[in-house]
Design a protein around this motif. Structure first.
Motif, mmCIF file in Angstrom:
data_model
loop_
_atom_site.group_PDB
_atom_site.id
_atom_site.type_symbol
_atom_site.label_atom_id
_atom_site.label_comp_id
_atom_site.label_asym_id
_atom_site.label_seq_id
_atom_site.Cartn_x
_atom_site.Cartn_y
_atom_site.Cartn_z
ATOM 1 N N GLU A 39 -32.373 -10.598 -34.299
ATOM 2 C CA GLU A 39 -32.294 -10.781 -33.083
ATOM 3 C C GLU A 39 -32.969 -9.556 -32.523
ATOM 4 O O GLU A 39 -33.398 -9.814 -30.698
ATOM 5 C CB GLU A 39 -31.346 -9.663 -33.013
ATOM 6 C CG GLU A 39 -30.233 -9.030 -31.914
ATOM 7 C CD GLU A 39 -29.101 -8.041 -32.110
ATOM 8 O OE1 GLU A 39 -28.033 -8.855 -32.325
ATOM 9 O OE2 GLU A 39 -28.536 -7.339 -31.361
ATOM 10 N N THR B 286 -28.530 -10.022 -26.050
ATOM 11 C CA THR B 286 -27.095 -10.688 -25.397
ATOM 12 C C THR B 286 -27.608 -11.791 -25.415
ATOM 13 O O THR B 286 -28.410 -11.331 -24.140
ATOM 14 C CB THR B 286 -26.210 -10.284 -25.911
ATOM 15 O OG1 THR B 286 -25.199 -10.400 -26.276
ATOM 16 C CG2 THR B 286 -26.134 -9.634 -24.649
ATOM 17 N N SER C 47 -19.750 -13.347 -30.855
ATOM 18 C CA SER C 47 -18.118 -13.110 -30.881
ATOM 19 C C SER C 47 -17.476 -13.711 -29.132
ATOM 20 O O SER C 47 -18.707 -15.095 -29.332
ATOM 21 C CB SER C 47 -17.475 -11.554 -30.142
ATOM 22 O OG SER C 47 -19.070 -11.502 -28.693
ATOM 23 N N VAL D 7 -24.616 -10.952 -35.172
ATOM 24 C CA VAL D 7 -23.505 -10.663 -34.479
ATOM 25 C C VAL D 7 -23.303 -11.894 -33.314
ATOM 26 O O VAL D 7 -23.720 -11.816 -31.944
ATOM 27 C CB VAL D 7 -24.085 -9.645 -33.554
ATOM 28 C CG1 VAL D 7 -21.940 -8.907 -33.166
ATOM 29 C CG2 VAL D 7 -24.246 -8.321 -35.102
ATOM 30 N N THR E 160 -26.531 -8.369 -29.280
ATOM 31 C CA THR E 160 -26.371 -7.082 -29.065
ATOM 32 C C THR E 160 -27.452 -7.060 -27.889
ATOM 33 O O THR E 160 -28.081 -6.764 -28.255
ATOM 34 C CB THR E 160 -25.452 -6.074 -29.851
ATOM 35 O OG1 THR E 160 -26.712 -6.041 -30.756
ATOM 36 C CG2 THR E 160 -24.588 -6.265 -30.955
ATOM 37 N N GLY E 161 -27.053 -5.970 -27.014
ATOM 38 C CA GLY E 161 -27.754 -4.925 -26.683
ATOM 39 C C GLY E 161 -28.505 -5.844 -25.649
ATOM 40 O O GLY E 161 -27.702 -6.437 -24.949
ATOM 41 N N GLN F 131 -20.758 -15.622 -27.337
ATOM 42 C CA GLN F 131 -21.571 -15.045 -27.352
ATOM 43 C C GLN F 131 -22.322 -14.008 -28.432
ATOM 44 O O GLN F 131 -21.455 -14.127 -29.756
ATOM 45 C CB GLN F 131 -20.647 -13.085 -26.677
ATOM 46 C CG GLN F 131 -22.242 -11.925 -26.196
ATOM 47 C CD GLN F 131 -21.997 -12.196 -24.741
ATOM 48 O OE1 GLN F 131 -21.461 -12.583 -23.722
ATOM 49 N NE2 GLN F 131 -23.269 -11.742 -24.397
#
Lengths: 211, 1006
Positions: B266, B82, B100, B98, B78-79, B75
């Motif tokens: 991002e 993502t 994960s 970011v 973010t937000g 993944q």
């Protein structure tokens, strides 16, 4: 009873006014180049020209001659466009043309064509109110159009005075090439707002100007 | 605390050590360099475990280098921006990234579900199908839990803030792949001046050469690449598209490609994130390369086990020292170079384990010169390791036929095992539109069967895609393809050819599975598909249970079902299936390749066709007036039409009630510009129009209008409208708003294909005319006050006539047509004056309190009169008799659909017929679409009698009215019929005539 009013001029009537106004209102918000010199895409609505849809049979040479006698301009071949200082003729299909006249001259021209073609299988229809023109020029004019149409716009494949009757942003439109990065879009009135909105959106990354 | 990049080599690689980039993975901060991928940055930081496997929740590490990656599926972002399931090997590292893991709960290193592995004997192929089917009804519950426990990432719930574009271009030559073959092809083709596009999915051009230490024409590989790119960039006719994945080939060389324009942050602040390219190419050169395969052996999924090309790639391109001790396991020569690469990077290479008894070609000497021991005729049979991954491998000797293991086991300490099972050419694009493949016996892989390309004469294949693995041969094929694509002779192509030093290669040998004495099932797990945890035993079991087709085996075992589409494991799985089936691999074949080659975001597919650009919105010339006057709009076809005009906080019902009553009592005005309008002219126009409509039009007088119905060939109603006769040879017909485009092409179709002898032309004038309908008893007075040159008296201007005149000097065509039963006129004007005309009428109508009304009121008014709306009261299975409109069907004429209309079935008296309904409770409005039954009490399945097509509350009548299609309805006047509702209630209603108001038509003339 409403008092008689002088026949209004059509010069100020725009089919895309809603989006042009919205664009002008949004200018201060950024995103757009505000002047023609800096914009990668320059849009301009050519308001209220006269538009005549003309149909005659593709093998009716006498009809072609009759049309030429009225227009002073020979009908172009398929997918071609011809102009003189006043008129422009476009060929859409083997039996269909569009004649563009200066504003207000279409009515007399239609009458003259109908008279000249009275003995020929023909249909001369006034589509002035249903048609408008948006010119797209600037260094990124082709880049903009390539976002919304599938036809080949490259200079090698699409020369000046050629046209495509196709779709732009899923709306019917005719693309006429005036030269490299110089196009005229002939669009139906009801789709004009949509196409103007699409062009303003797509032009943003290049800097867009509605002159 | 940020960790140091302990695995980064001090020098080398295509990274910029001057630009450190911070990123986090599973909440922990790390640093990488500009030029890194997320995978290389993770490896540089010693992150060996990047995820948990789908079914058994085993620890997994990075396995590949590019599109083939099955494990490092993360993944990213973010937000709202993502993205799930990103291949870390293809994610460019940027500052602030970011990432994960997508599965592993609660964390990758401690996974609650890992215990499942202990029960793995129960989780065999088809386990889910077999186990969770009892009780059958519980599957939905099971499914939810199973998906939770596996899971592959999360889609953002917010609206995507990013900008995606589409781009449509045409090319003379499109080259997919900018490796050595693709670059050679592009340089050759570019000289022609033709339009050349070359695309490659990687950040940089060069393909596999980017990790290579080879020299081409004396130049280091990277310099040679730079030289080619420079040559191409200098050509105006060449478009270079790095970071662009050609993900699908469709008919006639239509290739879809995804360009990652901006992937450096991002937050792009309006910059274009991705562009979807639609390329239409005359000639297509596929130089898509090949993807290395793994090998199947016990515990082959431990972090530290990687493809040999990936090991070389991380060492050479990203300067990542993957470990301290390396071992190579291979069935071919190419991985020997990886051993050399490891050794050069400072790793200790303990062994090359080669299944071939004869070992490698000339490269073996180079390897041995470095002191690396080669175990020829050996295989890795198991691995061991701990939480961080691989610690040692166990090898055994193979029998001559490789069908048995023999001798003593040898354990070798290592933390990196580079595996190579040969290469699978990237045949995806070739296969997408039906291209077949053939088995290459020497290289043990499927290659494109060139004769089966969609356009075989215009498609060219070059390089590793053809199982051509020598750099020299790739160059040659690229050059030839490039010349062929521009129509030049390839005869003298050999002359100007750079020199490449290459080893003599020994042939690859087939080795699809480890020949355990106890069999695959009772030996350590041998994974074929890492992403779906498909093992050798699963494929064997599927065959054992009777599956024969590889397509079925795939679905039963999930082999190749992951987001990686089995790029590294499919062929191995097919080979295992073939062996079990006792067939040759080509007999088993491959599964079907479908786009996309790698996943494509929805954002890119949608482009800017979102929100108001999703579908064109058509507006009339009066649209701005409606907006200014507070209209609510409804979409009809693509048109936005005023729906109703609420005043002073009125609800829709209140507004519609006011509008309806105003029209019946005085006068209203409606924007009717959206109706389709077609001029029909020619000496056969009358005959043609007569064929289009069910009722006769030949004798319609000039100056008169007539309503008509159009049918399809099947005798069903497709459109209706009013046609005017402008002259003997000239008609002007109206279609429905939604039907205009279809009816126009429908007429052209008949004229061009069926009746070319007829002299008839059509022109659509829908947009030219703006139409204001002036409706109600005071409409005559309004128009009389505006228009002096038309006599509006009933005698001079009868119903269904039209007149040309002027209003304030503007030419208008006024028709007396009514869709409400009231006296009504439609004023047509050149749409450039549409708004002006509307305003004049509005102004003139003030004396009678003229009320603008929308489509909802129009619907109520017409329903009160029982007038149908095609598409609302009909659905393609309704004929004129069903509508009680037999009066509209000419008995002595031909028309489209007439023969169908005479079929027995069309004349049945129990067909569904259009009737009116009034409810027992006058206030109750039956929902449109509601079903009808004969009795209040019924059992399911009920005996359905029909359904409601239109339903309103009529304020004029003081009760609700509905139209419905009811079986045999026309003979059932007065019968009671019931409509059961979703809330369990039942509405009682009575069948009546659908003409609810002014049955005698007395209001028509005012």
């Amino acid at each position: 009873m409403v008092n008689a009013v002088t026949t209004p001029s059509t010069a100020g009537v725009s089919a895309m006014q809603a989006n042009i106004d919205a664009y002008r209102a949004g200018l201060s918000a950024g995103h757009s180049a505000t002047d023609v010199d800096r914009a990668g895409v320059v849009l301009q609505e050519k308001k209220c020209l006269g538009y005549i849809n003309l149909r005659v049979k593709d093998d009716d040479q006498a009809a072609f001659d009759a049309v030429k006698s009225v227009l002073g301009l020979a009908l172009p071949a398929l997918s071609q466009c011809v102009s003189d200082d006043k008129l422009t003729g476009l060929c859409y299909s083997p039996s269909e043309w569009l004649v563009i006249t200066p504003s207000g001259e279409e009515t007399a021209m239609i009458a003259a064509l109908q008279t000249a073609l009275a003995e020929h299988h023909s249909l001369v229809a006034d589509v002035t109110g249903g048609t408008t023109m948006l010119t797209v020029s600037g260094a990124h004019a082709q880049d903009l159009l390539e976002k919304g149409t599938y036809v080949d716009l490259h200079d090698q494949a699409f020369a000046a005075n050629q046209l495509y009757a196709t779709q732009i942003a899923h709306a019917p439109a005719t693309i006429v090439k005036n030269g490299s990065n110089d196009f005229s879009l002939i669009v139906r009135r009801s789709f004009a707002n949509h196409i103007a909105e699409w062009a303003l959106d797509g032009g943003r990354e290049f800097g867009v100007c509605f002159s | 605390m940020r960790e140091k990049m302990t695995y980064r080599l001090p020098a080398g690689g295509l990274i910029d050590r001057g630009q450190a980039l911070r990123f986090t993975f599973n909440g922990k901060s790390y640093t990488g360099y500009e030029g890194d991928t997320l995978a290389s940055a993770l490896l540089a930081n010693g992150v060996h475990v990047v995820g948990r496997s789908f079914k058994y929740h085993r620890r997994r590490g990075v396995f590949g280098l590019g599109a083939e990656e099955p494990n490092a599926i993360l993944q990213v972002g973010t937000g709202a921006t993502t993205l799930p399931n990103q291949r870390a090997t293809q994610v460019r590292l940027y500052d602030g990234l970011v990432a994960s893991t997508v599965n592993g709960f609660p964390s990758v290193n401690f996974d609650l579900y890992a215990g499942l592995g202990l029960f793995s004997k129960m989780l065999s192929a088809g386990f889910y199908y077999k186990t969770f089917m009892w009780p059958k009804s519980a599957w939905h519950w099971y499914e939810e839990k199973i998906r939770d426990s596996a899971g592959l990432g999360l889609s953002p719930t917010e609206i995507d803030p990013d900008h995606y574009e589409h781009k449509n271009v045409h090319a003379d030559v499109l080259i997919v792949g900018a490796g050595v073959a693709g670059l050679a092809a592009a340089v050759a083709a570019a000289k022609s001046g033709k339009r050349v596009i070359i695309a490659d999915e990687q950040e940089q051009f060069g393909g596999a050469l980017l990790s290579s230490s080879q020299k081409i024409g004396g130049l280091p590989a990277l310099d040679w690449i730079a030289q080619q790119v420079e040559t191409l960039a200098a050509c105006d006719n060449v478009t270079l598209l790095p970071k662009t994945t050609a993900f699908g080939q469709y008919d006639h060389h239509f290739v879809a490609m995804l360009e990652r324009n901006a992937d450096d942050s991002e937050h792009l602040d309006g910059r274009v994130r991705q562009t979807l390219w639609h390329v239409r190419a005359k000639k297509l050169i596929l130089a898509t390369g090949a993807i290395e395969r793994g090998l199947s052996f016990g515990n082959n999924d431990r972090p530290g086990v990687m493809l040999a090309t990936a090991v070389s790639g991380y060492l050479n391109r990203y300067a990542v020292k993957l470990g301290e001790h390396g071992v190579v396991f291979t069935n071919n020569d190419s991985a020997y170079q990886t051993a050399i690469d490891m050794q050069r990077a400072g790793m200790q290479v303990a062994a090359i384990v080669d299944v071939r008894a004869g070992g490698a070609g000339s490269i073996q000497k180079s390897v041995e010169a470095l002191g690396i021991k080669v175990y020829a005729g050996y295989a890795v049979v198991n691995t061991a390791g701990g939480r961080k991954g691989l610690e040692r491998v166990r090898i055994k000797a193979l029998s001559a036929d490789k069908k048995a293991l023999s001798g003593e086991k040898i354990d070798i300490h290592c933390d990196v095992l580079a595996v190579s099972g040969g290469y699978s050419p990237a045949i995806h694009l070739h296969s997408h539109c039906g291209g077949k493949n053939r088995w290459h016996d020497a290289q043990l892989c499927f290659v494109p069967d060139i004769s089966t390309a969609t356009l075989p004469d215009d498609t060219f294949y070059a390089g590793a895609l053809n199982a051509t693995f020598s750099t020299r041969d790739c160059l040659r094929e690229g050059l030839r393809a490039g010349l062929a694509a521009i129509g030049e002779s390839t005869e003298n192509a050999e002359g100007n050819f750079p020199h490449v030093v290459e080893h003599e290669v020994a042939a690859i040998e087939a080795y699809w599975q480890t020949p355990y004495a106890k069999g695959a099932a009772r030996s350590p797990k041998q994974f074929l598909d890492y992403q779906n945890d498909t093992c050798v035993t699963d494929v064997n079991q599927a065959v054992g249970e009777g599956f024969e087709s590889i397509e079925h085996i795939k679905r039963y075992t999930a082999l190749g079902f992951g987001t990686d589409q089995g790029k590294t494991g499919n062929i191995n799985g097919m080979a295992v299936a073939a062996e079990k089936l006792g067939k040759a691999i080509p007999e088993v074949g491959t599964t079907t390749f479908r786009p996309a080659y790698t996943p494509v975001t929805f954002g890119a597919l949608a482009g800017r066709e979102i929100g108001k650009r999703f579908d064109p919105v058509r507006t009339t010339a009066m649209h701005t007036w409606h907006v200014e006057h507070g209209a609510e709009f409804e979409t009809v076809g693509q048109w936005l039409r005023p729906w109703y005009y609420p005043k002073d906080g009125e609800t829709m019902e209140e507004a519609v009630a006011r509008e309806c009553l105003a029209v019946r009592a005085s006068v209203g005005m409606l924007d009717a510009s959206t109706l389709g309008k077609i001029e029909v002219k020619g000496k056969d126009a009358a005959k043609f129009v007569d064929m289009m409509y069910t009722n006769p039009f030949l004798k319609l007088a000039v100056g008169k209008a007539r309503y008509g119905l159009m049918l399809g060939e099947d005798g069903m109603v497709i459109d209706d409208g009013v046609a005017l006769r402008l002259a003997d040879d000239h008609y002007y017909i109206h279609t429905t708003t939604g039907g205009a485009a279809h009816i126009f092409s429908w007429m052209e179709r008949w004229a061009q294909t069926e009746w070319p002898e007829m002299e008839v032309f059509f022109t659509s004038v829908t947009d030219h005319w703006a139409t204001t309908a002036v409706v109600g008893p005071k409409s005559r007075a309004v128009l009389e006050s505006l228009c002096q040159d038309i006599d509006f008296s009933n005698e001079a201007f009868a119903f269904m006539e039209f007149k040309d005149g002027t209003i304030n000097g503007l030419p208008v065509r006024i028709c007396r047509i009514s869709f409400s039963g009231e006296l009504a006129y439609e004023v047509n004007v050149n749409a450039n004056h549409g708004r002006q005309m509307w305003e004049w009428i509005y102004e003139a109508g003030q004396a009678y309190d003229i009320t603008p009304y929308g489509t909802e009121t129009m619907h109520v008014l017409r329903a009160e009169k029982g007038y149908v709306i095609i598409g609302q009261d009909t659905d393609g299975s309704v004929n004129p008799h069903d509508l009680a409109m037999s009066w509209c069907v000419g008995k002595k004429k031909e028309f489209i659909g007439d023969r169908s209309l005479k079929r027995q079935d069309m004349l049945r008296d129990d067909r569904k017929q259009l009737v009116g309904l009034v409810t027992t409770d006058p206030k109750q409005v039956i929902p449109e679409g509601a079903q009808l039954v004969n009795t209040r009490e019924f059992s399911i399945p009920a005996d359905m009698q029909g359904h409601i097509t239109s339903s309103y509350y009529s304020h004029t009548l003081g009760h609700s009215i509905a139209m419905a299609l009811v079986k045999g309805g026309l003979k059932r006047m007065g019968e009671t019929i019931y409509s059961p509702q979703p809330d369990g209630s039942t509405i009682e209603t009575k069948i009546v005539s659908s003409v609810f108001y002014d049955e005698k038509g007395e209001r028509r003339d005012g």
